[in-house]
Write a protein that holds these residues in place. Structure first.
Motif, PDB file in Angstrom:
ATOM      1  N   THR A 164      -4.930  -1.065 -14.084  1.00 20.50           N
ATOM      2  CA  THR A 164      -4.777   0.091 -14.525  1.00 20.50           C
ATOM      3  C   THR A 164      -5.654  -0.025 -15.931  1.00 20.50           C
ATOM      4  O   THR A 164      -6.290   0.944 -16.010  1.00 20.50           O
ATOM      5  CB  THR A 164      -3.279   1.169 -14.565  1.00 20.50           C
ATOM      6  OG1 THR A 164      -2.660   0.693 -13.362  1.00 20.50           O
ATOM      7  CG2 THR A 164      -3.336   2.589 -15.358  1.00 20.50           C
ATOM      8  N   ASP A 185       0.643  -1.219  -0.105  1.00 21.74           N
ATOM      9  CA  ASP A 185      -0.111  -0.273   0.427  1.00 21.74           C
ATOM     10  C   ASP A 185       0.863   1.547   0.132  1.00 21.74           C
ATOM     11  O   ASP A 185       0.254   2.271  -0.403  1.00 21.74           O
ATOM     12  CB  ASP A 185      -0.987  -0.058   1.188  1.00 21.74           C
ATOM     13  CG  ASP A 185      -1.606  -1.193   1.207  1.00 21.74           C
ATOM     14  OD1 ASP A 185      -2.156  -1.609  -0.219  1.00 21.74           O
ATOM     15  OD2 ASP A 185      -2.429  -1.195   2.101  1.00 21.74           O
ATOM     16  N   LYS A 210      -4.240   7.176 -13.231  1.00 22.08           N
ATOM     17  CA  LYS A 210      -4.620   6.224 -13.370  1.00 22.08           C
ATOM     18  C   LYS A 210      -6.051   6.236 -14.039  1.00 22.08           C
ATOM     19  O   LYS A 210      -6.322   5.492 -15.526  1.00 22.08           O
ATOM     20  CB  LYS A 210      -4.532   4.776 -12.492  1.00 22.08           C
ATOM     21  CG  LYS A 210      -3.251   4.540 -11.928  1.00 22.08           C
ATOM     22  CD  LYS A 210      -3.205   3.321 -10.492  1.00 22.08           C
ATOM     23  CE  LYS A 210      -1.638   3.930 -10.124  1.00 22.08           C
ATOM     24  NZ  LYS A 210      -1.471   2.872  -8.922  1.00 22.08           N
ATOM     25  N   ALA A 211      -7.430   6.843 -14.049  1.00 19.20           N
ATOM     26  CA  ALA A 211      -8.007   6.672 -14.263  1.00 19.20           C
ATOM     27  C   ALA A 211      -8.288   8.042 -15.271  1.00 19.20           C
ATOM     28  O   ALA A 211      -8.872   7.498 -16.640  1.00 19.20           O
ATOM     29  CB  ALA A 211      -9.294   7.743 -13.057  1.00 19.20           C
ATOM     30  N   ASP A 249      -0.747   8.174  -9.680  1.00 15.74           N
ATOM     31  CA  ASP A 249      -1.798   8.119  -8.474  1.00 15.74           C
ATOM     32  C   ASP A 249      -3.175   7.858  -8.988  1.00 15.74           C
ATOM     33  O   ASP A 249      -2.687   7.712 -10.329  1.00 15.74           O
ATOM     34  CB  ASP A 249      -2.344   9.658  -7.819  1.00 15.74           C
ATOM     35  CG  ASP A 249      -2.115  10.696  -8.371  1.00 15.74           C
ATOM     36  OD1 ASP A 249      -2.827  10.648  -9.298  1.00 15.74           O
ATOM     37  OD2 ASP A 249      -2.067  12.064  -8.229  1.00 15.74           O
ATOM     38  N   GLU A 250      -3.992   7.640  -8.337  1.00 18.08           N
ATOM     39  CA  GLU A 250      -5.260   6.944  -8.339  1.00 18.08           C
ATOM     40  C   GLU A 250      -5.536   7.807  -9.865  1.00 18.08           C
ATOM     41  O   GLU A 250      -6.426   7.447 -10.971  1.00 18.08           O
ATOM     42  CB  GLU A 250      -5.883   7.087  -7.620  1.00 18.08           C
ATOM     43  CG  GLU A 250      -5.850   5.677  -6.882  1.00 18.08           C
ATOM     44  CD  GLU A 250      -5.920   4.474  -7.215  1.00 18.08           C
ATOM     45  OE1 GLU A 250      -6.729   4.071  -7.827  1.00 18.08           O
ATOM     46  OE2 GLU A 250      -4.580   4.075  -7.343  1.00 18.08           O
ATOM     47  N   SER A 285      -0.992  -3.529 -10.269  1.00 17.16           N
ATOM     48  CA  SER A 285      -1.471  -2.264 -11.373  1.00 17.16           C
ATOM     49  C   SER A 285      -1.387  -2.478 -12.121  1.00 17.16           C
ATOM     50  O   SER A 285      -1.736  -1.261 -13.415  1.00 17.16           O
ATOM     51  CB  SER A 285      -1.292  -1.486  -9.865  1.00 17.16           C
ATOM     52  OG  SER A 285       0.446  -1.431 -10.339  1.00 17.16           O
TER      53      SER A 285
END
Length: 289
Positions: free
Chosen positions: A164, A22, A92-93, A88-89, A160
């Motif tokens: 992703t 994490d 990726k989005a 970061d998230e 990831s």
């Protein structure tokens, strides 16, 4: 010969100095040069799976084809790696949405030799497995075997590379031992046909580049051959001797020694630069892919 992944049935009792999955300190762990040195060999391994190969070779997205636009394809692929491993998230989005847009039309037709769909999570799992295997293989060739705790934590972190895109988290093999079984089975069942071999030769011999750059083709072929698993080498009719292996390992130990002396920003290049560029493009509403 390429060493198999070392596996343990249980978690290591020691502690990974890079943190947990994490909060893994990827910037301390990663060497950006692995993405450049291992790129072509990794493409070969990915395309050893025929649906992936024909999805690439028959793609109607010309701007993303390595044989037509090699530098753009290289930037897109390495940016994906930088986002999946270091982003970061939100990164990726946004990158997932852009890749999905260009993948939408990539699916087999009635005339395709095999069925494929760029949104197939099983195909994306194989691509993610190749990327993970390539990072670990090069890391250990340059710096020696990872300790078990670090290997376990990075393995979980590396999921990831698939999540992703469309790979569901539960599809990533639960342990390194399970991954090793999946990897071996995948290599053994793949058959590389003549059309794919011709595509590989075009890529490995740098025929898509300007003539002066093709002078690097012999060393490029040497590196690609050394990074491929023996099973894939055999299918491609490549020869590899013990002397080749010794020269190859000396080369990568030298590269690893040089990498360890670099400050972190230089060691992460070009991944840190590509992640910065992706974020710059997003701020300016420019295409990310």
């Amino acid at each position: 010969m390429t060493e198999p992944l070392r596996v343990l049935p249980n978690e290591s009792a020691t502690t990974c100095r890079y943190g947990t999955a994490d909060d893994f300190a990827i910037e301390e762990f990663f060497d950006g040069i692995v993405t450049v040195l291992g790129g072509a060999a990794n493409v070969v391994m990915q395309l050893a799976l025929q649906p992936v190969a024909y999805g690439v070779m028959e793609s109607d997205v010309d701007s993303g084809r390595a044989d037509l636009h090699p530098w753009k394809r290289l930037r897109t692929t390495l940016t994906y790696l930088s986002v999946a491993l270091m982003g970061d998230e939100a990164d990726k989005a946004d990158y997932r949405a852009e890749v999905n847009r260009v993948h939408r039309s990539i699916r087999s037709t009635a005339g395709s030799p095999v069925k494929y769909n760029a949104f197939d999570p099983q195909l994306q799992k194989w691509v993610a497995a190749c990327l993970y295997w390539g990072v670990i293989d090069l890391k250990e060739k340059m710096h020696g075997p990872l300790d078990e705790a670090t290997a376990d934590v990075f393995y979980r972190y590396a999921s990831s590379l698939g999540t992703t895109l469309q790979m569901r988290p539960e599809m990533w093999p639960a342990t390194r031992a399970e991954f090793d079984e999946y990897w071996r089975a995948g290599l053994e069942r793949h058959e590389i046909d003549a059309a794919t071999v011709a595509y590989f030769d075009h890529l490995i011999d740098l025929r898509m580049l300007a003539r002066p750059l093709r002078l690097a083709a012999p060393i490029h072929r040497f590196i690609v051959t050394g990074l491929l698993p023996p099973h894939v080498r055999e299918q491609l009719g490549m020869t590899w001797t013990d002397r080749d292996e010794q020269r190859f390992l000396r080369l990568f130990r030298m590269i690893g020694s040089a990498q360890r002396r670099l400050p972190q920003p230089a060691r992460l290049f070009p991944m840190n630069t590509l992640l910065w560029d992706m974020r710059r493009r997003r701020r300016r509403n420019m295409p990310l892919v």
